[in-house]
Design an enzyme around this catalytic site. Structure first.
Site, PDB file in Angstrom:
ATOM      1  N   LYS A 170       3.678   1.765   8.034  1.00 57.23           N
ATOM      2  CA  LYS A 170       3.750   0.287   8.122  1.00 57.23           C
ATOM      3  C   LYS A 170       4.911  -0.261   7.281  1.00 57.23           C
ATOM      4  CE  LYS A 170       0.073  -2.119   6.608  1.00 57.23           C
ATOM      5  NZ  LYS A 170       0.346  -3.139   5.568  1.00 57.23           N
ATOM      6  N   SER A 171       5.032   0.224   6.056  1.00 55.64           N
ATOM      7  CA  SER A 171       6.102  -0.283   5.177  1.00 55.64           C
ATOM      8  C   SER A 171       7.473  -0.029   5.791  1.00 55.64           C
ATOM      9  CB  SER A 171       6.052   0.423   3.822  1.00 55.64           C
ATOM     10  OG  SER A 171       4.885   0.086   3.134  1.00 55.64           O
ATOM     11  N   GLN A 206       6.665  -5.417  -2.871  1.00 53.69           N
ATOM     12  CA  GLN A 206       6.921  -6.599  -2.041  1.00 53.69           C
ATOM     13  C   GLN A 206       7.783  -7.592  -2.809  1.00 53.69           C
ATOM     14  OE1 GLN A 206       3.049  -7.955  -0.790  1.00 53.69           O
ATOM     15  NE2 GLN A 206       2.741  -6.196   0.543  1.00 53.69           N
ATOM     16  N   ASP A 210      -2.743   1.663  -2.288  1.00 48.54           N
ATOM     17  CA  ASP A 210      -3.450   1.404  -1.019  1.00 48.54           C
ATOM     18  C   ASP A 210      -4.513   2.465  -0.728  1.00 48.54           C
ATOM     19  OD1 ASP A 210      -1.980  -0.857  -0.652  1.00 48.54           O
ATOM     20  OD2 ASP A 210      -0.566   0.019   0.765  1.00 48.54           O
TER      21      ASP A 210
HETATM   22  C1  S3P Z   1       3.772  -2.700   0.333  1.00 48.59           C
HETATM   23  C2  S3P Z   1       3.605  -2.784  -1.024  1.00 48.59           C
HETATM   24  C3  S3P Z   1       2.273  -2.801  -1.677  1.00 48.59           C
HETATM   25  C4  S3P Z   1       1.174  -2.324  -0.736  1.00 48.59           C
HETATM   26  C5  S3P Z   1       1.304  -2.928   0.630  1.00 48.59           C
HETATM   27  C6  S3P Z   1       2.635  -2.567   1.255  1.00 48.59           C
HETATM   28  C7  S3P Z   1       5.149  -2.709   0.871  1.00 48.59           C
HETATM   29  O1  S3P Z   1       1.977  -4.132  -2.093  1.00 48.59           O
HETATM   30  O2  S3P Z   1      -0.079  -2.606  -1.292  1.00 48.59           O
HETATM   31  O3  S3P Z   1       0.263  -2.468   1.471  1.00 48.59           O
HETATM   32  O4  S3P Z   1       5.357  -2.301   2.029  1.00 48.59           O
HETATM   33  O5  S3P Z   1       6.063  -3.101   0.145  1.00 48.59           O
HETATM   34  P1  S3P Z   1       2.512  -4.707  -3.475  1.00 48.59           P
HETATM   35  O6  S3P Z   1       3.964  -4.711  -3.436  1.00 48.59           O
HETATM   36  O7  S3P Z   1       1.973  -6.113  -3.576  1.00 48.59           O
HETATM   37  O8  S3P Z   1       1.934  -3.835  -4.534  1.00 48.59           O
END
Ligand code: S3P
Length: 441
Positions: free
Chosen positions: A24-25, A171, A321
């Site tokens: 997903k990321s 994020q 996660d």
């Molecule tokens: C993600 C970062 C994580 C993760 C999320 C996806 C990303 O969140 O929990 O499911 O793709 O950058 P945070 O950056 O808030 O920790």
């Protein structure tokens, strides 16, 4: 329409080799970067889920040509800062914190106003964490209590910033990195460790980025306003989705699974390290690096003598996660497991710390929570035979999937609500698990 599942049988022994859908990321990052590249980029194995589809649909609303074909997704970019849309365009990020926060960085220099909204869960999450650094760049943001819906009033004369990111949020870091791309001069971020996919992509695309890695934090320096060319990307499988099958196998008897072509970026593989400490035998096969990201096939077997673990808190961001499913594995381990400094777990699609505690108590596991730490008293003989209903979890996809794994491995008779929640990250979860042999109605 039925939106729950019923499970009343444990899964039988299995020996399977499976593909997990795209990460997903990386899917969201590819789409965002491709929208700013010059030329046509293609992604293969892009995740077909609501979070990613909301990203693609929103990019279309921002004037980007996006087409989905049977085997690939194509984005025709016109370069940095070429979004084209009407004033007050509304973007719906749905359930996706990643898309909502990252696109805010990309919209930092837009001359038109744009509103970002999201579903109920996303509208309750904290956006101050990205509003603060964006304000420093010179972006104006209107919101009520720093939550969605948010109006962004971009600025064509952004100033580079020096920022300390203390939450360990990829994020937030990525939002700042995208805003830095739109800014003349050098932005410097000192950030607590978190997943580094954005850095890897910037490096692969030969953008002027320097990353200095330290033990607990990194320093990132980025010079903005550099164009980059379109790029193709084969998205590997998602380790966060794979983790549910890893747990299913560990907690089942005489079973074995090979999860093929999974991203094993070091900043995401905390689950593998913790499980090894717990006595789980994990093998990585066919390891290779693709465009800056390592991937491999993961082989896991059922584990009889699971041991409790004391998780060092500097590992938290590497398994953020996967914590829900790790807690479930700890419930079956011998001894008391400890996790600390889990404040960020309260800021996910639901307050996952609170939900995990209530869930573990519901299935008879002794748990103690003190501020943001949790102690789980494992019981290797844990078997369930009562009826359970799992509801009111804010439609959090990972809570739904963790509960299915508990039902299929511990027993009991279960009604689990909100099955559509899986559409956020892993729409094929139920069909894959049924193929392995799970009886789910
Ligand atoms: C993600 C970062 C994580 C993760 C999320 C996806 C990303 O969140 O929990 O499911 O793709 O950058 P945070 O950056 O808030 O920790």
């Amino acid at each position: 329409m039925v939106s729950h599942v019923l499970i009343s049988k444990k899964i039988k022994d299995f020996n399977q080799s499976i593909n997990i859908s795209g990460d997903k990321s990386l899917s969201i990052r590819w789409a965002l970067m491709a929208s700013q590249a010059i030329g046509k980029s293609r992604a293969y194995n892009i995740l077909n889920s609501d979070d990613v589809n909301n990203t693609l649909f929103s990019l279309k609303k921002l004037g980007i040509k996006v087409s989905k074909k049977k085997n690939f997704c194509e984005i025709d970019g016109k370069g940095l800062g070429t979004f084209f849309f009407k004033n007050n365009t509304v973007i719906n990020a749905g359930n996706s914190g990643t898309f909502a926060r990252l696109i805010m960085g990309m919209l930092s220099n837009s001359r038109k106003k744009v509103v970002i909204k999201g579903d109920k869960s996303l509208s309750n999450r904290d956006f101050e964490r990205v509003i603060k650094p964006l304000n420093l760049f010179g972006v104006k943001i209107e919101s009520r209590k720093k939550k969605l819906p948010i109006k962004i009033i971009g600025n064509n004369f952004l100033r580079p910033i020096n920022y300390v990111e203390k939450k360990g949020s990829a994020q937030v870091k990525s939002c700042i990195m995208f805003a830095a791309l739109n800014t003349f001069g050098e932005t410097i971020i000192k950030c607590k460790k978190s997943r580094d996919h954005t850095e890897n992509l910037f490096e692969y695309l030969k953008l002027p980025i320097k990353v200095y890695k330290n033990k607990n934090f990194d320093i990132i320096k980025i010079k903005g306003k550099r164009q980059f060319k379109a790029f193709d990307y084969k998205i590997p499988g998602d380790i966060s989705s794979a983790s549910f099958f890893i747990a299913l196998t560990i907690l089942s008897k005489n079973s074995k699974i090979l999860l093929k072509n999974i991203n094993i970026n070091q900043s995401r593989t905390g689950i593998l390290d913790i499980l090894k400490k717990m006595n789980v035998k994990i093998k990585l096969k066919n390891k290779l690096t693709y465009k800056g990201e390592p991937k491999a096939d993961i082989l896991v077997r059922s584990t009889k003598n699971l041991q409790a673990v004391n998780c060092p808190s500097n590992m938290n961001s590497r398994l953020i996660d996967e914590l829900l499913i790790i807690f479930l594995i700890c419930a079956k381990a011998k001894g008391i497991s400890y996790f600390k400094n889990l404040g960020e777990l309260r800021h996910k699609e639901s307050d996952r710390l609170k939900i995990a505690v209530n869930f573990l108590k519901m299935i008879g596991v002794k748990v103690r929570v003190k501020s943001n730490g949790i102690k789980i008293h494992g019981n290797p003989n844990l078997e369930l035979n009562k009826s359970y209903v799992m509801k009111n979890f804010n439609k959090d996809h990972r809570v739904f999937m963790m509960t299915c794994i508990a039902a299929l491995t511990l027993g009991g008779s279960w009604k689990i609500n909100d099955k559509d929640s899986i559409n956020s990250s892993f729409p094929t979860f139920l069909s894959i698990i049924k193929k392995i042999g799970a009886k789910i109605k």
